[in-house]
Design an enzyme around this catalytic site. Sequence first.
Site, PDB file in Angstrom:
ATOM      1  N   HIS A  21      -1.248  -1.237  13.379  1.00  0.00           N
ATOM      2  CA  HIS A  21      -0.975  -2.674  13.321  1.00  0.00           C
ATOM      3  C   HIS A  21       0.442  -2.900  12.797  1.00  0.00           C
ATOM      4  CE1 HIS A  21      -1.526  -2.351   9.017  1.00  0.00           C
ATOM      5  NE2 HIS A  21      -2.782  -1.935   9.167  1.00  0.00           N
ATOM      6  N   HIS A  24       1.895  -0.929   9.797  1.00  0.00           N
ATOM      7  CA  HIS A  24       2.325   0.434  10.128  1.00  0.00           C
ATOM      8  C   HIS A  24       3.672   0.398  10.852  1.00  0.00           C
ATOM      9  CE1 HIS A  24      -2.237   1.026  10.208  1.00  0.00           C
ATOM     10  NE2 HIS A  24      -1.818   1.697   9.159  1.00  0.00           N
ATOM     11  N   CYS A 129     -13.641   2.246  -4.623  1.00  0.00           N
ATOM     12  CA  CYS A 129     -13.501   1.450  -3.390  1.00  0.00           C
ATOM     13  C   CYS A 129     -13.445   2.394  -2.194  1.00  0.00           C
ATOM     14  CB  CYS A 129     -12.239   0.589  -3.414  1.00  0.00           C
ATOM     15  SG  CYS A 129     -11.959  -0.230  -1.803  1.00  0.00           S
ATOM     16  N   CYS A 132     -10.185   1.890  -0.016  1.00  0.00           N
ATOM     17  CA  CYS A 132      -8.966   2.485  -0.583  1.00  0.00           C
ATOM     18  C   CYS A 132      -9.156   3.979  -0.818  1.00  0.00           C
ATOM     19  CB  CYS A 132      -8.642   1.938  -1.969  1.00  0.00           C
ATOM     20  SG  CYS A 132      -8.266   0.221  -2.112  1.00  0.00           S
ATOM     21  N   CYS A 147     -12.723  -4.935  -5.528  1.00  0.00           N
ATOM     22  CA  CYS A 147     -11.456  -4.238  -5.293  1.00  0.00           C
ATOM     23  C   CYS A 147     -10.319  -5.260  -5.275  1.00  0.00           C
ATOM     24  CB  CYS A 147     -11.509  -3.505  -3.953  1.00  0.00           C
ATOM     25  SG  CYS A 147      -9.878  -2.897  -3.447  1.00  0.00           S
ATOM     26  N   HIS A 150      -8.932  -5.089  -1.395  1.00  0.00           N
ATOM     27  CA  HIS A 150      -9.825  -5.487  -0.305  1.00  0.00           C
ATOM     28  C   HIS A 150     -10.790  -6.600  -0.708  1.00  0.00           C
ATOM     29  CE1 HIS A 150      -8.549  -1.340   0.866  1.00  0.00           C
ATOM     30  NE2 HIS A 150      -8.345  -1.981   1.988  1.00  0.00           N
ATOM     31  N   LYS A 300      -2.834 -13.786   4.440  1.00  0.00           N
ATOM     32  CA  LYS A 300      -3.004 -12.438   4.944  1.00  0.00           C
ATOM     33  C   LYS A 300      -3.281 -12.538   6.445  1.00  0.00           C
ATOM     34  CE  LYS A 300      -5.416  -8.353   3.505  1.00  0.00           C
ATOM     35  NZ  LYS A 300      -6.354  -7.668   2.650  1.00  0.00           N
ATOM     36  N   LYS A 303      -7.567 -11.310  12.191  1.00  0.00           N
ATOM     37  CA  LYS A 303      -7.930 -11.704  13.553  1.00  0.00           C
ATOM     38  C   LYS A 303      -8.671 -13.025  13.546  1.00  0.00           C
ATOM     39  CE  LYS A 303      -7.833  -7.322  15.966  1.00  0.00           C
ATOM     40  NZ  LYS A 303      -8.433  -6.135  15.377  1.00  0.00           N
TER      41      LYS A 303
HETATM   42  N1  MSP Z   1      -3.555   6.898   4.278  1.00  0.00           N
HETATM   43  C1  MSP Z   1      -2.999   6.145   3.212  1.00  0.00           C
HETATM   44  C2  MSP Z   1      -1.603   6.647   2.846  1.00  0.00           C
HETATM   45  C3  MSP Z   1      -1.531   8.104   2.494  1.00  0.00           C
HETATM   46  S1  MSP Z   1       0.124   8.572   2.169  1.00  0.00           S
HETATM   47  C4  MSP Z   1       0.015  10.131   1.535  1.00  0.00           C
HETATM   48  C5  MSP Z   1      -2.899   4.683   3.610  1.00  0.00           C
HETATM   49  N2  MSP Z   1      -2.961   4.407   4.929  1.00  0.00           N
HETATM   50  S2  MSP Z   1      -2.883   2.944   5.552  1.00  0.00           S
HETATM   51  O1  MSP Z   1      -3.020   3.133   6.975  1.00  0.00           O
HETATM   52  O2  MSP Z   1      -3.820   2.088   4.925  1.00  0.00           O
HETATM   53  O3  MSP Z   1      -1.454   2.368   5.233  1.00  0.00           O
HETATM   54  C6  MSP Z   1      -0.287   3.049   5.670  1.00  0.00           C
HETATM   55  C7  MSP Z   1       0.968   2.336   5.167  1.00  0.00           C
HETATM   56  O4  MSP Z   1       1.044   1.052   5.792  1.00  0.00           O
HETATM   57  C8  MSP Z   1       0.967   2.106   3.656  1.00  0.00           C
HETATM   58  O5  MSP Z   1       2.238   2.383   3.097  1.00  0.00           O
HETATM   59  C9  MSP Z   1       0.647   0.638   3.546  1.00  0.00           C
HETATM   60  O6  MSP Z   1       1.182   0.032   2.399  1.00  0.00           O
HETATM   61  C10 MSP Z   1       1.326   0.090   4.792  1.00  0.00           C
HETATM   62  N3  MSP Z   1       0.783  -1.210   5.169  1.00  0.00           N
HETATM   63  C11 MSP Z   1      -0.494  -1.494   5.577  1.00  0.00           C
HETATM   64  N4  MSP Z   1      -0.594  -2.840   5.780  1.00  0.00           N
HETATM   65  C12 MSP Z   1       0.579  -3.452   5.507  1.00  0.00           C
HETATM   66  C13 MSP Z   1       1.090  -4.765   5.657  1.00  0.00           C
HETATM   67  N5  MSP Z   1       0.369  -5.801   6.047  1.00  0.00           N
HETATM   68  N6  MSP Z   1       2.415  -4.941   5.412  1.00  0.00           N
HETATM   69  C14 MSP Z   1       3.246  -3.902   5.117  1.00  0.00           C
HETATM   70  N7  MSP Z   1       2.795  -2.680   4.981  1.00  0.00           N
HETATM   71  C15 MSP Z   1       1.447  -2.426   4.967  1.00  0.00           C
HETATM   72  O7  MSP Z   1      -2.727   3.847   2.738  1.00  0.00           O
END
Ligand code: MSP
Length: 508
Positions: A21, A24, A129, A132, A147, A150, A300, A303
Site C-alpha cells: 500500500h 510501503h 498485539c 504488531c 494496542c 491498531h 487514517k 477502504k
Molecule cells: N515487518 C515489519 C518491519 C520489520 S523491519 C525489520 C513491519 N512491516 S509493515 O509492512 O507493517 O510496515 C513496513 C513499513 O511501512 C514500516 O516502516 C511502516 O512504518 C511503514 N508504513 C506502514 N504504513 C504506513 C503509513 N501509512 N505511512 C507511512 N509509512 C507506513 O512493520
Amino acid sequence: MSGVMSYFITTAIAYVNGPPHLGHAYEEIATDVIARHMRQRGEDVFFLTGTDEHGEPVADTAKAHGLDPQAWADQNAQRFIALMPQLNISNDFFIRTTDPRHKAKVQDVLQRVYDNGHVYQGLYEGWYCPRCADFKVENEILDGNRCPIHEIALTRETEENWFFRLSAFQAPLEELFAANRDFVMPARAMNEAEAFLGSGLQDVSLSRGKLSWGVSVPWDPSHVFYVWFDALLNYYTALSFANPEEDYTDRYWPANLHVIGKDILKFHTIFWPAMLMAADLPVPQRVFVHGFLLAEDGRKMSKSLGNVLDPFEVIEQLGTDALRFYLLREVQFGQDGNVGLAGCRARYESELANEYGNLASRTVAMLRRYRAGNVPAVAPDPEIVAQFDGLAEQVSALFDRADCTQALELIWQRVRRLNRYVEERQPWQLAKDDSQAAALDQTLTSLYEGLRVLSVLLDPYIPQSVERLLAVLGAPDTALGAARLAAAGPLAGGVDLPELSPLFPKRD
Ligand code: MSP
C-alpha cells in the site's frame, strides 16, 4: 578505490499479510531517493529491501485465506517484488526472510547471543498485539488493554519462552545514545527512543513456543524465534548471500542508514542495537524515522472511509515520477502528512508541468528557434551563477541528514528563479534586435546550464523525466560533480538539440 565510501541503506521489510500500500511505497521511494543521491556522490551504495514473512501477522492472515503460510507468503511477496520496478526503485537486493540462507544465518547469530550468556528460559506473562507481533510493556498500552497502534484488544499471553536479557544493555545503549546524537533521527524520534530507554528496559521474549511459523531455535527446536529478531537480522544476513560471488558483510556492515516508520521505532533503536551488541557485532550508524501518511482529511486511510490514496492509480494517471515527487514534496520527511489524489494532481499541474516542465520546453524551444539548436559558447549570467553557487553542496549537506524534502525545496527555488529569469530577460524581445545578440546568447546559455544543473539534482527524485531531458540536452552525466554551472560556456557544446515532447503532459 581511495576516497570511495561504502554506503549501506535499508528500508523496513514489509509483512506479506496483504498487498503493498501507499505506506510501503512511500518508504521505498524516500529510501530510493537517498540511495540515488549517494550514488551520484560516487559512493559505493548497497540498497536493501525485502519482505518479512514469518510470525503471527502472516500466519494469521494465511489461515484466514485458507492457505498455508509459505504459499500465502510466496503469493504476496511477488506483489512486493513487482512493486520495485513500478516505483522505479533501484534496490540492489530483495531479501525474503523465508530464504533458507537467511534462516541459517539467523540461527548462527542468535546461537552466538545464547553462547554469550544473554539468553535464559522464563515465563512470559503480559499483553500482546498479534498485528504488531509486539509484547507491550505497561506504558505502551491504551486504556481497556488495547494496542496503541491498531487499537484492537490485546491478548493476555502466558508462555514459557526463551528470553533475551535486554535489561543488561541499558547502560551500553545509554552510552550509544550519548556518544552518537544522530543515532536516531530526526530529533523528535531520538527523544522518543530516549524516553523508552529512560523508563527502564525489561527483558524480552526471544522465542515463541506457541507458534510454528518461523525460524527454529537451534538449542530448542520446539520453539521458533520471535519474528522481530528474525526480521531485524535481515539487514545483516542479506549481505552474506546477496551476491553469490562475494560475501558483502565486511564491505557494507554496519549499515549507514535504516529508514523506518515511527510505529517500529522501539525495535530498531532499542532491541536491534542491543541484539547486535549481544552478538559482538557493530551497530548501525543511524536510524531515520519517517512519519505516517494520512488521508487529505487528516484521518487514517481506510477502504471503508474511501479516502485511500492508491499509488497504482497515481502511477497510471500521472506516472511514477509524479508519485515520487509528490510524496517527498508534500510531506516533510520525518513528519506525518496528509496526502490525496487532488493534491497530487495539483502539484503535477502547477509544479511539474507548469514550472519544471515548462522551463524545459521553453529552453529547448528557444535554443532551437533562435540559435538553430546550438548552445552559445559564452559564460552564463553572473547573477544566475551566484544563485547556483554552493547549491550542490547545500543539497548534499541536507541529504547527510536524510532531509530530502528541504533539499527538494532548495532545488525548486532555482526552478522558479529560472522561470522568472525568462520573464525578466524576455528572449523573444531580444531576438527581434540584432544589437542584443550577445544578451540573448547569455540568456540562453544561462537557461540551458541552469536547467541542466537542476536536472542533475532532481535525478534522484524524478529519474525517468530527468534522464529523458538530459538526453535531449546532450548532457547525460548525472554525477553530482556535473551539478555545477559551466564557467565558460556549456559543457555539452550543445549541437543540434532535438525537439522535446512535454515532460509532464496535460492529463484529464
Ligand atoms: N515487518 C515489519 C518491519 C520489520 S523491519 C525489520 C513491519 N512491516 S509493515 O509492512 O507493517 O510496515 C513496513 C513499513 O511501512 C514500516 O516502516 C511502516 O512504518 C511503514 N508504513 C506502514 N504504513 C504506513 C503509513 N501509512 N505511512 C507511512 N509509512 C507506513 O512493520
